[in-house]
Motif scaffolding. Structure first.
Motif, PDB file in Angstrom:
ATOM      1  N   LEU A  94      23.156  -6.906  -4.189  1.00  0.00           N
ATOM      2  CA  LEU A  94      23.342  -6.414  -2.719  1.00  0.00           C
ATOM      3  C   LEU A  94      24.098  -7.583  -2.003  1.00  0.00           C
ATOM      4  CD1 LEU A  94      20.181  -4.307  -2.294  1.00  0.00           C
ATOM      5  CD2 LEU A  94      22.270  -3.672  -3.456  1.00  0.00           C
ATOM      6  N   ILE A  95      25.052  -7.042  -1.232  1.00  0.00           N
ATOM      7  CA  ILE A  95      25.988  -8.091  -0.482  1.00  0.00           C
ATOM      8  C   ILE A  95      24.990  -8.195   0.738  1.00  0.00           C
ATOM      9  CG2 ILE A  95      27.806  -8.082   1.169  1.00  0.00           C
ATOM     10  CD1 ILE A  95      29.279  -6.753  -0.865  1.00  0.00           C
ATOM     11  N   VAL A  96      24.732  -9.296   1.272  1.00  0.00           N
ATOM     12  CA  VAL A  96      24.041  -9.686   2.194  1.00  0.00           C
ATOM     13  C   VAL A  96      24.723  -9.562   3.585  1.00  0.00           C
ATOM     14  CG1 VAL A  96      22.231 -11.578   3.450  1.00  0.00           C
ATOM     15  CG2 VAL A  96      22.399 -11.007   1.067  1.00  0.00           C
ATOM     16  N   ASP A  97      24.486  -8.782   4.574  1.00  0.00           N
ATOM     17  CA  ASP A  97      25.338  -8.418   5.663  1.00  0.00           C
ATOM     18  C   ASP A  97      24.556  -8.305   7.120  1.00  0.00           C
ATOM     19  OD1 ASP A  97      27.381  -7.668   7.386  1.00  0.00           O
ATOM     20  OD2 ASP A  97      27.351  -5.655   6.715  1.00  0.00           O
ATOM     21  N   GLY A 101      22.712  -2.359   9.141  1.00  0.00           N
ATOM     22  CA  GLY A 101      21.405  -2.227   9.044  1.00  0.00           C
ATOM     23  C   GLY A 101      21.073  -1.584   7.728  1.00  0.00           C
ATOM     24  N   MET A 102      22.095  -1.014   6.984  1.00  0.00           N
ATOM     25  CA  MET A 102      21.764  -0.248   5.698  1.00  0.00           C
ATOM     26  C   MET A 102      21.565  -0.997   4.467  1.00  0.00           C
ATOM     27  SD  MET A 102      21.812   3.178   4.825  1.00  0.00           S
ATOM     28  CE  MET A 102      21.765   3.938   3.451  1.00  0.00           C
ATOM     29  N   THR A 103      20.635  -0.633   3.833  1.00  0.00           N
ATOM     30  CA  THR A 103      20.241  -1.157   2.368  1.00  0.00           C
ATOM     31  C   THR A 103      20.402   0.147   1.542  1.00  0.00           C
ATOM     32  OG1 THR A 103      18.746  -3.074   2.890  1.00  0.00           O
ATOM     33  CG2 THR A 103      18.695  -2.168   0.760  1.00  0.00           C
ATOM     34  N   ALA A 202      22.793  -4.947   1.384  1.00  0.00           N
ATOM     35  CA  ALA A 202      21.480  -5.074   2.143  1.00  0.00           C
ATOM     36  C   ALA A 202      21.767  -5.667   3.592  1.00  0.00           C
ATOM     37  CB  ALA A 202      20.912  -6.180   1.393  1.00  0.00           C
ATOM     38  N   GLY A 203      21.417  -4.708   4.484  1.00  0.00           N
ATOM     39  CA  GLY A 203      21.608  -4.941   6.097  1.00  0.00           C
ATOM     40  C   GLY A 203      20.484  -5.571   6.644  1.00  0.00           C
TER      41      GLY A 203
END
Length: 450
Positions: A94-97, A101-103, A202-203
């Motif tokens: 999962l891209i860490v952003d 806020g969305m996962t 991954a937010g």
């Protein structure tokens, strides 16, 4: 993806003109009513190599406490964490952003999801600990589950239903803690989400996904009592993520306050210095954010023009800058034929943030390697007021996000060493997201013969 696009991921270059600020960064507080536009700034080109595989072909395991992030700024333009979820546990990239806020990750029954690097899909029916998030109070119902739909500024979108299951965290170098977590299970992906290597996103924004959507950090804190603090430590080709760590009293960092309503990490920019000279005015930098989901640095027009002009006019070669100038992939690329050793001949810039902290922008942070022998300016025109401190500018610091304390600290650190388990986090305690993996340790010797 186009094979001619080398360097950062193709989708990043497509999405780059839309990596803007303003209202598009707002994520609706109530997930079940979510039809917001939130930025997607970088994802992997389909043909880029998978950084989780050693040159010899052996999959690299997560290192100390599951901290390690996979990714780079040259061919992927992002950093991703391995999230371990369900029973039996399955791993998703999962891209860490920090800008959303969305996962979310793809569902087993998704009819329009891409072929991602891990090739994993979440099957709720195969995990006895999973449960649906019901439709009570939900604005959108999907077969008895609360539905969601998210659109991103460059045109891609995801939709699906909310589910709840156990996320497995690594503690002290080993798997051992779970937290029930609500996340999105995608039944549809379009645009960048469909073509990227990573399985999902991954937010980590201040608001999480709000409402019934929960958030990884909030759900971990609720299950463990850990503080709502996390840190990111990024280098050019590795990184580390620590969740729920504590700030030791001896650390005493120079905190930068975060401003505004819950959401992204908005900071005050007091001054932007280009080669030692102040450019722009405070109004140029209204609504500036720290966002790991943006690869590079985005400036308002006036400061951007100053950075670009100095890059084009001041360089380390006696024959002049034009003698090394080379075209990039897009009209707004400014590149030179050069080697890494030439970086020291370019000017240093800096950002003075609220609280008085000065974040240095050295050539290693604002110039990137586009392809062998070609380096380009990693600063771009935001098109209006506001500055984005992206992943490139965060490099070389363990950036601590104190969510409840509404503050951020940029702490100089060796992020390569931290990702390789050769240096500790500056936080104490904490959890790693890669709970499915084990640290790289030697196998114990076989027992002696009886």
């Amino acid at each position: 993806g186009g094979s001619s696009r080398i360097g950062i991921g193709e989708e990043d270059r497509v999405a780059r003109p839309t990596a803007l600020l303003a209202a598009v960064y707002a994520f609706q507080v109530y997930m079940w009513q979510l039809h917001a536009h939130t930025p997607l700034k970088f994802v992997a080109a389909a043909e880029a190599h998978d950084p989780r595989v050693h040159p010899g072909g052996r999959r690299q395991l997560a290192l100390k406490a599951g901290w390690r992030l996979n990714g780079n700024l040259q061919t992927l333009g992002y950093f991703a964490a391995e999230m371990c979820v369900g029973n039996p546990p399955r791993s998703f990239s999962l891209i860490v952003d920090t800008g959303s806020g969305m996962t979310a990750l793809p569902c087993a029954d998704c009819t329009h999801c891409g072929h991602h690097s891990a090739g994993t899909r979440f099957d709720a029916s195969a995990s006895p600990t999973s449960s649906v998030v019901g439709c009570s109070g939900c604005g959108s119902c999907d077969r008895g589950s609360c539905g969601y739909s998210v659109s991103y500024t460059e045109g891609s979108s995801i939709r699906g239903r909310l589910v709840r299951d156990e996320v497995h965290y690594a503690v002290d170098g080993a798997s051992g803690r779970t937290a029930p977590t609500v996340f999105g299970c995608q039944t549809y992906e379009s645009g960048l989400f469909h073509s990227q290597q990573a399985d999902g996103i991954a937010g980590f924004s201040r608001a999480g996904s709000g409402g019934q959507g929960g958030s990884l950090l909030r759900d971990l804190c609720a299950a463990t009592g850990a503080p709502a603090i996390f840190s990111l430590c990024l280098s050019s080709d590795s990184g580390a993520l620590v969740m729920g760590g504590a700030v030791p009293p001896s650390l005493r960092p120079a905190w930068v306050p975060t401003l505004g309503r819950p959401g992204d990490y908005t900071v005050q920019v007091l001054e932007f210095r280009v080669g030692g000279h102040t450019v722009g005015s405070p109004s140029d930098f209204s609504h500036s954010i720290v966002d790991s989901g943006t690869t590079f640095i985005y400036l308002p027009p006036t400061p951007y023009a100053a950075v670009r002009r100095l890059f084009q006019q001041s360089c380390p070669w006696p024959a002049g800058c034009a003698s090394r100038s080379v075209k990039g992939h897009y009209p707004d690329d400014f590149c030179y034929t050069m080697e890494e050793a030439d970086l020291g001949g370019f000017a240093n810039h800096s950002i003075r943030l609220g609280g008085g902290f000065e974040l240095p922008l050295t050539p290693r942070q604002y110039i990137y390697k586009d392809r062998p022998g070609v380096w380009c300016l990693g600063v771009f025109d935001n098109g209006h007021a506001g500055l984005v401190i992206g992943a490139a500018a965060m490099r070389g610091h363990e950036v601590v996000f104190d969510v409840d304390g509404r503050r951020i600290a940029f702490l100089p650190h060796n992020c390569d060493a931290m990702a390789a388990a050769k240096a500790p986090s500056l936080l104490t305690g904490g959890y790693g997201l890669a709970g499915c993996s084990k640290p790289l340790t030697p196998e114990p010797p076989p027992p002696p013969p009886p």
